[in-house]
Design an enzyme around this catalytic site. Structure first.
Site, mmCIF file in Angstrom:
data_model
loop_
_atom_site.group_PDB
_atom_site.id
_atom_site.type_symbol
_atom_site.label_atom_id
_atom_site.label_comp_id
_atom_site.label_asym_id
_atom_site.label_seq_id
_atom_site.Cartn_x
_atom_site.Cartn_y
_atom_site.Cartn_z
ATOM 1 N N SER A 128 0.840 -1.198 0.000
ATOM 2 C CA SER A 128 0.000 0.000 0.000
ATOM 3 C C SER A 128 0.884 1.260 0.000
ATOM 4 O O SER A 128 1.589 1.490 -0.962
ATOM 5 C CB SER A 128 -0.966 -0.043 1.183
ATOM 6 O OG SER A 128 -1.954 0.949 1.071
ATOM 7 N N HIS A 163 -4.627 -1.743 -3.809
ATOM 8 C CA HIS A 163 -6.010 -2.123 -3.438
ATOM 9 C C HIS A 163 -6.962 -2.013 -4.634
ATOM 10 O O HIS A 163 -8.104 -1.565 -4.496
ATOM 11 C CB HIS A 163 -6.527 -1.239 -2.296
ATOM 12 C CG HIS A 163 -5.599 -1.153 -1.120
ATOM 13 N ND1 HIS A 163 -5.202 -2.259 -0.408
ATOM 14 C CD2 HIS A 163 -4.984 -0.084 -0.537
ATOM 15 C CE1 HIS A 163 -4.389 -1.866 0.571
ATOM 16 N NE2 HIS A 163 -4.245 -0.559 0.510
#
Length: 236
Positions: A128, A163
């Protein structure tokens, strides 16, 4: 003497923080290191809960074939950050707020030290925010209320979106930014997928989930084109 390889492994999601019972991506990262039982340094700087995050890292990596350590920028006893980082085989960056993390790094000149470690053959990896940071640009939720484009360290060309399948607004927002020329062409990765770069080029994509994938995403003649990168499921 073996030739130094510059490597970055960017995870869209997954690893010990998102999949504590699924070590496939973390195992993959360790296996790419230049030594067996590599030193792995965790950087928890994207979160305000760094102590708990670091404990989770140690819990996971003490069960793997690695020597885990971490770097705090608030209560560190390490005076020579450069020497410490140059000794690491892997630097693993956690998720959280990309904007705050990069600002903190620049205040400590850690961005320059990370680039030096990269040039010296230390694998840079992360999930991330810890994947966003290596690119020229990223899609981030660092500011409340909306996804935005952020300039990052630029060790890799192009942009990154994590994501990609895990958060409903990621894909349409990236497509809109591309159509509006607000972000450059780049890469997107689902939760559980990672893109492995060697010398700045994609060598492969791997996943800890059977259907997770990574993509090259770009604008062509007012359309967004997604090209799936062949992704190897590590569970097979």
């Amino acid at each position: 003497m073996s030739q130094i390889k510059r490597q970055i492994i960017a995870m869209g999601g997954g690893g010990f923080s998102m999949e504590p019972e699924n070590p496939l991506l973390d195992q993959y990262i360790i296996k790419q290191a230049r030594r067996s039982t590599p030193t792995v340094c965790f950087l928890p700087h994207a979160t305000d809960d760094a102590v708990r995050y670091s404990l989770r890292f140690f819990k996971a990596f003490t069960q793997l074939d690695a020597k885990p350590t971490y770097l705090s920028l608030f209560s560190s006893e390490i005076a020579d950050l450069e020497s410490f980082l140059m000794e690491q085989d892997v630097i693993y960056v956690g998720g959280g707020n990309t904007k705050s993390m990069i600002a903190l790094w620049r205040g400590w000149d850690l961005d320059k030290l990370l680039q030096k470690a990269y040039e010296n053959g230390t694998i840079l990896a992360g999930v991330s925010a810890g994947a966003n940071c290596w690119f020229e640009q990223c899609i981030t939720d660092s500011l409340p209320g909306a996804l935005t484009v952020l300039s990052c360290l630029g060790l890799l060309r192009g942009s990154f979106c994590p994501h990609y399948d895990g958060e409903t607004e990621r894909r349409p927002t990236l497509h809109q930014f591309l159509l509006e020329d607000k972000i450059s062409r780049g890469y997107a990765a689902d939760d559980g997928a990672a893109v492995h770069f060697i010398e700045g080029e994609v060598t492969c994509a791997v996943s800890s989930r059977p259907h997770a994938k990574a993509y090259v995403v770009r604008k062509v003649k007012e359309q967004v084109i997604e090209e799936a990168i062949a992704t190897h499921y590590l569970g097979q």
